[in-house]
Design a protein around this motif. Structure first.
Motif, mmCIF file in Angstrom:
data_model
loop_
_atom_site.group_PDB
_atom_site.id
_atom_site.type_symbol
_atom_site.label_atom_id
_atom_site.label_comp_id
_atom_site.label_asym_id
_atom_site.label_seq_id
_atom_site.Cartn_x
_atom_site.Cartn_y
_atom_site.Cartn_z
ATOM 1 N N GLU B 14 41.542 17.502 30.982
ATOM 2 C CA GLU B 14 41.213 16.676 32.140
ATOM 3 C C GLU B 14 42.381 16.639 33.117
ATOM 4 N N GLY B 15 42.073 16.693 34.398
ATOM 5 C CA GLY B 15 43.096 16.622 35.424
ATOM 6 C C GLY B 15 43.716 17.952 35.804
ATOM 7 N N GLN B 16 43.459 18.983 34.996
ATOM 8 C CA GLN B 16 44.026 20.297 35.281
ATOM 9 C C GLN B 16 43.154 21.055 36.290
ATOM 10 N N GLU B 17 43.749 22.057 36.905
ATOM 11 C CA GLU B 17 42.988 22.991 37.723
ATOM 12 C C GLU B 17 42.533 24.137 36.815
ATOM 13 N N VAL B 18 41.280 24.501 36.919
ATOM 14 C CA VAL B 18 40.738 25.573 36.091
ATOM 15 C C VAL B 18 40.347 26.753 36.973
ATOM 16 N N ASN B 19 40.783 27.920 36.579
ATOM 17 C CA ASN B 19 40.425 29.144 37.290
ATOM 18 C C ASN B 19 39.652 30.071 36.359
ATOM 19 N N ILE B 20 38.468 30.451 36.754
ATOM 20 C CA ILE B 20 37.648 31.376 35.978
ATOM 21 C C ILE B 20 37.500 32.655 36.792
ATOM 22 N N THR B 21 37.933 33.752 36.201
ATOM 23 C CA THR B 21 37.890 35.025 36.911
ATOM 24 C C THR B 21 36.711 35.863 36.455
ATOM 25 N N CYS B 22 36.125 36.554 37.378
ATOM 26 C CA CYS B 22 34.960 37.395 37.133
ATOM 27 C C CYS B 22 35.237 38.797 37.676
ATOM 28 N N SER B 23 34.915 39.796 36.882
ATOM 29 C CA SER B 23 35.080 41.184 37.326
ATOM 30 C C SER B 23 33.741 41.755 37.743
ATOM 31 N N HIS B 24 33.743 42.438 38.876
ATOM 32 C CA HIS B 24 32.517 43.097 39.362
ATOM 33 C C HIS B 24 32.933 44.388 40.043
ATOM 34 N N ASN B 25 33.337 45.355 39.210
ATOM 35 C CA ASN B 25 33.919 46.600 39.703
ATOM 36 C C ASN B 25 32.968 47.416 40.564
ATOM 37 N N ASN B 26 31.676 47.272 40.319
ATOM 38 C CA ASN B 26 30.702 48.100 41.039
ATOM 39 C C ASN B 26 29.976 47.331 42.137
ATOM 40 N N ILE B 27 30.633 46.327 42.685
ATOM 41 C CA ILE B 27 29.989 45.518 43.726
ATOM 42 C C ILE B 27 29.650 46.392 44.932
ATOM 43 N N ALA B 28 28.470 46.167 45.482
ATOM 44 C CA ALA B 28 28.016 46.952 46.627
ATOM 45 C C ALA B 28 28.382 46.251 47.936
ATOM 46 N N THR B 29 28.353 47.024 49.000
ATOM 47 C CA THR B 29 28.769 46.509 50.301
ATOM 48 C C THR B 29 27.989 45.279 50.720
ATOM 49 N N ASN B 30 26.709 45.232 50.389
ATOM 50 C CA ASN B 30 25.882 44.113 50.835
ATOM 51 C C ASN B 30 25.756 42.997 49.797
ATOM 52 N N ASP B 31 26.528 43.075 48.711
ATOM 53 C CA ASP B 31 26.452 42.044 47.664
ATOM 54 C C ASP B 31 27.294 40.827 48.027
ATOM 55 N N TYR B 32 26.757 39.651 47.736
ATOM 56 C CA TYR B 32 27.501 38.413 47.801
ATOM 57 C C TYR B 32 27.857 37.976 46.384
ATOM 58 N N ILE B 33 28.870 37.143 46.256
ATOM 59 C CA ILE B 33 29.296 36.627 44.960
ATOM 60 C C ILE B 33 28.920 35.149 44.909
ATOM 61 N N THR B 34 28.193 34.800 43.872
ATOM 62 C CA THR B 34 27.678 33.441 43.749
ATOM 63 C C THR B 34 28.002 32.886 42.377
ATOM 64 N N TRP B 35 28.374 31.628 42.334
ATOM 65 C CA TRP B 35 28.679 30.952 41.067
ATOM 66 C C TRP B 35 27.720 29.789 40.859
ATOM 67 N N TYR B 36 27.275 29.670 39.597
ATOM 68 C CA TYR B 36 26.388 28.579 39.209
ATOM 69 C C TYR B 36 26.997 27.839 38.019
ATOM 70 N N GLN B 37 26.591 26.581 37.888
ATOM 71 C CA GLN B 37 26.993 25.740 36.765
ATOM 72 C C GLN B 37 25.738 25.316 36.020
ATOM 73 N N GLN B 38 25.790 25.371 34.690
ATOM 74 C CA GLN B 38 24.640 24.936 33.917
ATOM 75 C C GLN B 38 25.051 23.980 32.812
ATOM 76 N N PHE B 39 24.375 22.827 32.787
ATOM 77 C CA PHE B 39 24.511 21.864 31.701
ATOM 78 C C PHE B 39 23.379 22.102 30.706
ATOM 79 N N PRO B 40 23.548 21.661 29.465
ATOM 80 C CA PRO B 40 22.484 21.858 28.456
ATOM 81 C C PRO B 40 21.167 21.267 28.907
#
Lengths: 113, 108
Positions: B14-40
């Motif tokens: 608690e109280g810390q900054e969290v960084n989550i990194t994602c690799s997408h080596n084959n991203i295309a020119t028209n691709d956007y990057i989107t993040w979602y959160q899911q609870f149970p």
């Protein structure tokens, strides 16, 4: 504002019985519609998506089918459920044609017994 | 097949900054990057979306380097309620595939 309705919230069905899950979206026109399934402790599996009435793309060959009889209505069906069909089914929509995020319904928890 | 790779799980306090990194080596020119959160027992919820450089909203920041082959979701000062699964997606067409996500566990 846009809302998505998905029902029922929970469902217990015997093996071999039929299935019909319904999803409707309000407040938007011509949305992209999606059905996902999530098994316990697993990620989301894309089942079907639709970019327009009568246009259904199937991602996973199985005993499920989907239909889009109206612009904002998406139905997931099965003629005979299998035990492996148990899971959490989620409907989602997005704005067609632009980089719009997905908006999910509350899901249906299906248990096949 | 998902276009992204991210850590399976992470722990933080608690109280810390969290960084989550994602690799997408084959991203295309028209691709956007989107993040979602899911609870149970809930559907995923949109957090943030970006195309390049940095995007910030009221809950998170998204950092995307010039080559766009990776992205980092930054959650400032996390709380116990941020315990969830976080999905990174690259979206460029109507077919939206989720990967396995990162299970973030916040400790007191």
């Amino acid at each position: 504002s846009q809302t998505i309705h998905q029902w029922p919230a929970t469902l217990v069905q015997p093996v071999g019985s039929p299935l019909s899950l319904e999803c409707t979206v309000e407040g938007t026109s011509n949305p992209n519609l999606y059905w996902y399934r999530q098994a316990a402790g697993r990620g989301l599996q894309l089942l079907f998506y639709s970019v327009g009435i009568g246009q259904i793309s199937s991602e996973v060959p199985q005993n499920l089918s989907a239909s889009r009889p109206q612009d904002r209505q998406f139905i997931l069906s099965s003629k005979k459920l299998l035990l492996s069909d148990s899971g959490f089914y989620l409907c989602a929509w997005s704005v067609a044609g632009i980089e719009s995020p997905l908006h999910f319904g509350n899901g249906t928890r299906l248990t096949v017994t | 097949l998902a276009k992204t790779t991210q850590p399976i799980s992470m722990d933080s306090y608690e109280g810390q900054e969290v960084n989550i990194t994602c690799s997408h080596n084959n991203i295309a020119t028209n691709d956007y990057i989107t993040w979602y959160q899911q609870f149970p027992s809930q559907g995923p919820r949109f957090i943030i979306q970006g195309y390049k450089t940095k995007v910030t909203n009221e809950v998170a920041s998204l950092f995307i380097p010039a080559d766009r082959k990776s992205s980092t979701l930054s959650l400032p000062r996390v709380s116990l309620s941020d315990t969830a699964v976080y999905y990174c997606l690259v979206e460029g067409d109507d077919k939206i595939i989720f990967g396995k996500g990162t299970r973030l566990h916040i400790l007191p």
